[in-house]
Design a protein around this motif. Structure first.
Motif, PDB file in Angstrom:
ATOM      1  N   GLY A  52       2.871  -8.478   9.778  1.00 12.02           N
ATOM      2  CA  GLY A  52       2.817  -7.309   8.895  1.00 12.02           C
ATOM      3  C   GLY A  52       3.944  -6.350   9.222  1.00 12.02           C
ATOM      4  N   ASP A  71       4.795 -11.309   6.599  1.00 13.63           N
ATOM      5  CA  ASP A  71       4.137 -10.232   5.853  1.00 13.63           C
ATOM      6  C   ASP A  71       3.924 -10.715   4.414  1.00 13.63           C
ATOM      7  N   GLY A  93      -1.177 -12.871   8.252  1.00 14.20           N
ATOM      8  CA  GLY A  93      -1.455 -12.963   9.686  1.00 14.20           C
ATOM      9  C   GLY A  93      -2.608 -13.899  10.014  1.00 14.20           C
ATOM     10  N   GLU A  94      -3.461 -14.166   9.031  1.00 16.04           N
ATOM     11  CA  GLU A  94      -4.607 -15.057   9.279  1.00 16.04           C
ATOM     12  C   GLU A  94      -4.176 -16.513   9.406  1.00 16.04           C
ATOM     13  N   ARG A 109       1.831  -3.455  14.396  1.00 12.97           N
ATOM     14  CA  ARG A 109       1.700  -2.003  14.347  1.00 12.97           C
ATOM     15  C   ARG A 109       1.154  -1.565  12.995  1.00 12.97           C
TER      16      ARG A 109
HETATM   17  C1  LIG Z   1       1.075   0.264   6.981  1.00 12.61           C
HETATM   18  S1  LIG Z   1       2.068  -1.142   6.814  1.00 12.61           S
HETATM   19  C2  LIG Z   1       2.776  -1.246   8.427  1.00 12.61           C
HETATM   20  C3  LIG Z   1       4.126  -1.893   8.395  1.00 12.61           C
HETATM   21  C4  LIG Z   1       4.850  -2.001   9.731  1.00 12.61           C
HETATM   22  N1  LIG Z   1       4.075  -2.742  10.695  1.00 12.61           N
HETATM   23  C5  LIG Z   1       5.235  -0.656  10.287  1.00 12.61           C
HETATM   24  O1  LIG Z   1       4.873  -0.350  11.409  1.00 12.61           O
HETATM   25  O2  LIG Z   1       5.919   0.088   9.589  1.00 12.61           O
HETATM   26  C6  LIG Z   1       0.878  -2.474   6.812  1.00 12.61           C
HETATM   27  C7  LIG Z   1       1.516  -3.835   6.623  1.00 12.61           C
HETATM   28  O3  LIG Z   1       0.502  -4.849   6.774  1.00 12.61           O
HETATM   29  C8  LIG Z   1       0.796  -5.872   5.858  1.00 12.61           C
HETATM   30  N2  LIG Z   1      -0.382  -6.735   5.645  1.00 12.61           N
HETATM   31  C9  LIG Z   1      -1.435  -6.551   4.822  1.00 12.61           C
HETATM   32  N3  LIG Z   1      -2.281  -7.588   4.899  1.00 12.61           N
HETATM   33  C10 LIG Z   1      -1.756  -8.450   5.798  1.00 12.61           C
HETATM   34  C11 LIG Z   1      -2.156  -9.711   6.323  1.00 12.61           C
HETATM   35  N4  LIG Z   1      -3.291 -10.299   5.931  1.00 12.61           N
HETATM   36  N5  LIG Z   1      -1.358 -10.313   7.231  1.00 12.61           N
HETATM   37  C12 LIG Z   1      -0.207  -9.721   7.644  1.00 12.61           C
HETATM   38  N6  LIG Z   1       0.225  -8.529   7.199  1.00 12.61           N
HETATM   39  C13 LIG Z   1      -0.533  -7.899   6.296  1.00 12.61           C
HETATM   40  C14 LIG Z   1       1.238  -5.102   4.623  1.00 12.61           C
HETATM   41  O4  LIG Z   1       1.918  -5.913   3.706  1.00 12.61           O
HETATM   42  C15 LIG Z   1       2.127  -4.021   5.250  1.00 12.61           C
HETATM   43  O5  LIG Z   1       3.458  -4.407   5.364  1.00 12.61           O
END
Ligand SMILES: C[S@@+](CC[C@H](N)C(=O)[O-])C[C@H]1O[C@@H](n2cnc3c(N)ncnc32)[C@H](O)[C@@H]1O
Length: 214
Positions: A52, A71, A93-94, A109
């Motif tokens: 993500g 992501d 991520g799953e 994060r």
């Molecule tokens: C609030 S953002 C944080 C982005 C980055 N980690 C940062 O610190 O700026 C949340 C992120 O989680 C991702 N996300 C949502 N569901 C996810 C999943 N099932 N697996 C991986 N990432 C996911 C979203 O696409 C998004 O980019």
């Protein structure tokens, strides 16, 4: 959590302003890593995965041997990532499309409260991290009674989950992570918009930064 709820979060996330701006600058990256009890030189010549990764620090790590972000919304953020040398992998991520024991560092994060299945995501991170690898992890927590906390997702579209600090610790322990460093703090109300200020004051929102090992 249902896939329908995740799709609603995904739509809300796509519209979020952080995805329209680029990644943090060098000073911000240094500050972020310091808040996790580490520093940028620790990541030199290391294989680093962001789960993500969004527009986060993975895009501003200069000397890694490999930097990759998995992501679901890489299509959207790629426009603001023209200067990033990180590989973009559209994946959840799953179900990380990497072989086991591949990464020295995994960055997760502000993600675990956005996913469909937090336990599976942590298990997947554990699988792809090397035995001596580390996870740079953070999340917002809400130390309020569980019945109230579980209803916050009704009014907070991008976040299907609202964990307490203890719940986060248990999730990490259940997936086999040891917390090496933890820093818990209340975000500044002065720098927050109205919605965030309400979350900080009424719902006792805090942020925990951690460095975890296996
Ligand atoms: C609030 S953002 C944080 C982005 C980055 N980690 C940062 O610190 O700026 C949340 C992120 O989680 C991702 N996300 C949502 N569901 C996810 C999943 N099932 N697996 C991986 N990432 C996911 C979203 O696409 C998004 O980019």
């Amino acid at each position: 959590m249902s896939l329908e709820r995740w799709k609603r979060a995904h739509q809300a996330e796509k519209q979020h302003s952080t995805h329209q701006s680029g990644p943090p600058n060098r000073n911000q990256v240094n500050e972020i890593l310091k808040n996790h009890g580490t520093n940028i030189s620790e990541l030199n010549n290391k294989a680093v995965l962001a789960v993500g990764g969004g527009t986060g620090i993975i895009h501003r790590l200069p000397n890694t041997s490999l930097a990759i972000t998995a992501d679901p919304i890489t299509d959207l953020v790629s426009e603001v990532l023209v200067e990033s040398s990180a590989e973009l992998c559209t994946a959840a991520g799953e179900n990380l499309p990497f072989i086991s024991n591949s990464f020295d560092f995994v960055i997760c994060r502000n993600v675990l409260d956005h996913v469909v299945d937090p336990n599976t995501v942590l298990d997947e991170i554990k699988r792809v991290i090397k035995p001596d690898g580390k996870m740079i992890f953070d999340i917002n927590t809400f130390d309020i009674p569980a019945p109230v906390r579980r209803r916050l997702s009704l009014i907070d579209a991008p976040h299907p989950y609202h964990f307490s600090t203890d719940e986060v610790k248990k999730l990490l322990e259940n997936s086999g992570f040891k917390i090496e460093y933890a820093d818990k703090w209340r975000p500044s109300i002065r720098k927050s918009n109205l919605k965030r200020s309400i979350a900080i004051l009424a719902f006792r929102m805090k942020k925990i930064n951690m460095l975890c090992s296996l």
